[in-house]
Design a protein around this motif. Structure first.
Motif, PDB file in Angstrom:
ATOM      1  N   TRP A   1       0.833  -1.204   0.000  1.00 46.06           N
ATOM      2  CA  TRP A   1       0.000   0.000   0.000  1.00 46.06           C
ATOM      3  C   TRP A   1       0.870   1.258   0.000  1.00 46.06           C
ATOM      4  N   ALA A   2       1.922   1.243   0.805  1.00 47.54           N
ATOM      5  CA  ALA A   2       2.825   2.397   0.845  1.00 47.54           C
ATOM      6  C   ALA A   2       3.453   2.624  -0.528  1.00 47.54           C
ATOM      7  N   ALA A   3       3.833   1.543  -1.196  1.00 47.85           N
ATOM      8  CA  ALA A   3       4.426   1.667  -2.533  1.00 47.85           C
ATOM      9  C   ALA A   3       3.388   2.151  -3.541  1.00 47.85           C
ATOM     10  N   LEU A   4       2.198   1.586  -3.482  1.00 52.62           N
ATOM     11  CA  LEU A   4       1.136   1.974  -4.413  1.00 52.62           C
ATOM     12  C   LEU A   4       0.726   3.433  -4.222  1.00 52.62           C
ATOM     13  N   SER A   5       0.725   3.886  -2.989  1.00 55.53           N
ATOM     14  CA  SER A   5       0.295   5.262  -2.719  1.00 55.53           C
ATOM     15  C   SER A   5       1.259   6.299  -3.283  1.00 55.53           C
ATOM     16  N   THR A   6       2.447   5.876  -3.686  1.00 56.19           N
ATOM     17  CA  THR A   6       3.365   6.833  -4.311  1.00 56.19           C
ATOM     18  C   THR A   6       2.859   7.264  -5.687  1.00 56.19           C
ATOM     19  N   VAL A   7       1.901   6.517  -6.247  1.00 57.68           N
ATOM     20  CA  VAL A   7       1.339   6.865  -7.558  1.00 57.68           C
ATOM     21  C   VAL A   7       0.575   8.187  -7.479  1.00 57.68           C
TER      22      VAL A   7
ATOM     23  N   LYS B   1      11.507   8.874  -5.054  1.00 56.47           N
ATOM     24  CA  LYS B   1      12.236   8.962  -3.788  1.00 56.47           C
ATOM     25  C   LYS B   1      11.405   8.349  -2.659  1.00 56.47           C
ATOM     26  N   GLU B   2      10.104   8.583  -2.711  1.00 54.95           N
ATOM     27  CA  GLU B   2       9.204   7.999  -1.714  1.00 54.95           C
ATOM     28  C   GLU B   2       9.161   6.477  -1.859  1.00 54.95           C
ATOM     29  N   LEU B   3       9.161   6.001  -3.091  1.00 52.50           N
ATOM     30  CA  LEU B   3       9.170   4.563  -3.344  1.00 52.50           C
ATOM     31  C   LEU B   3      10.469   3.935  -2.834  1.00 52.50           C
ATOM     32  N   LYS B   4      11.562   4.651  -3.004  1.00 53.04           N
ATOM     33  CA  LYS B   4      12.856   4.178  -2.503  1.00 53.04           C
ATOM     34  C   LYS B   4      12.815   4.047  -0.982  1.00 53.04           C
ATOM     35  N   ARG B   5      12.147   4.959  -0.313  1.00 53.44           N
ATOM     36  CA  ARG B   5      12.026   4.887   1.148  1.00 53.44           C
ATOM     37  C   ARG B   5      11.238   3.652   1.569  1.00 53.44           C
ATOM     38  N   VAL B   6      10.203   3.330   0.814  1.00 55.47           N
ATOM     39  CA  VAL B   6       9.430   2.119   1.110  1.00 55.47           C
ATOM     40  C   VAL B   6      10.321   0.888   0.947  1.00 55.47           C
ATOM     41  N   LEU B   7      11.131   0.883  -0.093  1.00 58.30           N
ATOM     42  CA  LEU B   7      12.071  -0.215  -0.307  1.00 58.30           C
ATOM     43  C   LEU B   7      13.041  -0.328   0.866  1.00 58.30           C
ATOM     44  N   TYR B   8      13.551   0.794   1.345  1.00 67.67           N
ATOM     45  CA  TYR B   8      14.475   0.781   2.478  1.00 67.67           C
ATOM     46  C   TYR B   8      13.813   0.221   3.734  1.00 67.67           C
TER      47      TYR B   8
END
Length: 176
Positions: free
Chosen positions: A76-82, A91-98
Motif C-alpha cells: 500500500w505504501a508503494a502503491l500510494s506513491t502513484v 524517492k518515496e518509493l525508494k524509502r518504502v524499499l528501504y
C-alpha cells in the motif's frame, strides 16, 4: 570454505545492523551515514535474500498472517506513491524499499543470530541514552541556544524517519 564465507556475510549484516543503530546518533554526517547503510546494510540484505531464500520462505510459512499484513502495508505504501503530492515520487518509493529491506534484515538476523538482535538493541539503548546529555551540551551550552528552544538531536536522530526507527527499536528493547 563455505562456512567462512557465510560467517563473513553474517558479520557484514551484523555490522550493518550496528551501523544503523549507532550511526544514527554518532556518525557526524548524513552522507557518511547513508554510504555506510548502502555498503553495510542495503546491499548485503539484498544479497542475503537471494542466498537465504529457502530459510526466508520457511519463515514466511510459519508467520503468514503477520508477514502477509506487513507485505500488504508495504504494498500500500508503494502503491500510494502513484498519487502522492511529493515532488519526487520515486524517492518515496525508494524509502518504502528501504523500510522493507530494514525489516528483512531483522528477519534474516533473527534466523541466523537471534540473540545478537536483542544484544544490539540493548547496546543501542545505552548509546541513545548516552547521546542525550551530549545533545543537551552541544545544543544548549556549545550552541548557546536559549532553554526555550526545542532541542535538536545529534547526528541523524533529529531526522523524523530515521529517528523514529531507532526510537521504536529502543522502546522494543526496553519493553522486553
Amino acid at each position: 570454505m563455505v562456512g567462512v564465507r557465510s560467517a563473513w556475510a553474517v558479520g557484514v549484516l551484523c555490522m550493518g545492523y550496528l551501523w544503523f543503530l549507532f550511526g544514527i546518533v554518532w556518525v557526524p554526517s548524513n552522507k557518511l551515514y547513508q554510504q555506510g547503510l548502502v555498503l553495510l546494510l542495503w546491499l548485503p540484505v539484498l544479497i542475503a535474500v537471494l542466498v537465504l531464500h529457502k530459510r526466508l520462505l520457511q519463515a514466511w510459512r510459519s508467520n503468514k498472517v503477520f508477514l502477509g499484513l506487513l507485505l500488504m502495508l508495504l504494498g500500500w505504501a508503494a502503491l500510494s506513491t502513484v498519487w502522492t503530492a511529493a515532488e519526487e515520487p520515486l524517492k518515496e518509493l525508494k524509502r518504502v524499499l528501504y523500510v522493507g529491506l530494514f525489516l528483512l534484515l531483522f528477519q534474516i538476523l533473527a534466523e541466523l543470530r537471534s540473540a545478537f538482535v536483542w544484544k544490539g538493541l540493548g547496546l543501542a539503548f545505552v548509546a541513545l541514552a548516552l547521546s542525550c546529555p551530549v545533545s543537551f551540551y552541544l545544543f544548549y551550552v556549545q550552541g548557546t541556544h536559549p532553554l526555550s528552544a526545542r532541542l535538536d538531536g545529534m547526528g541523524q536522530a533529529g531526522h523524523p524517519i530515521l529517528g523514529a526507527y531507532v526510537m521504536a527499536l529502543a522502546v522494543m528493547w526496553g519493553l522486553q
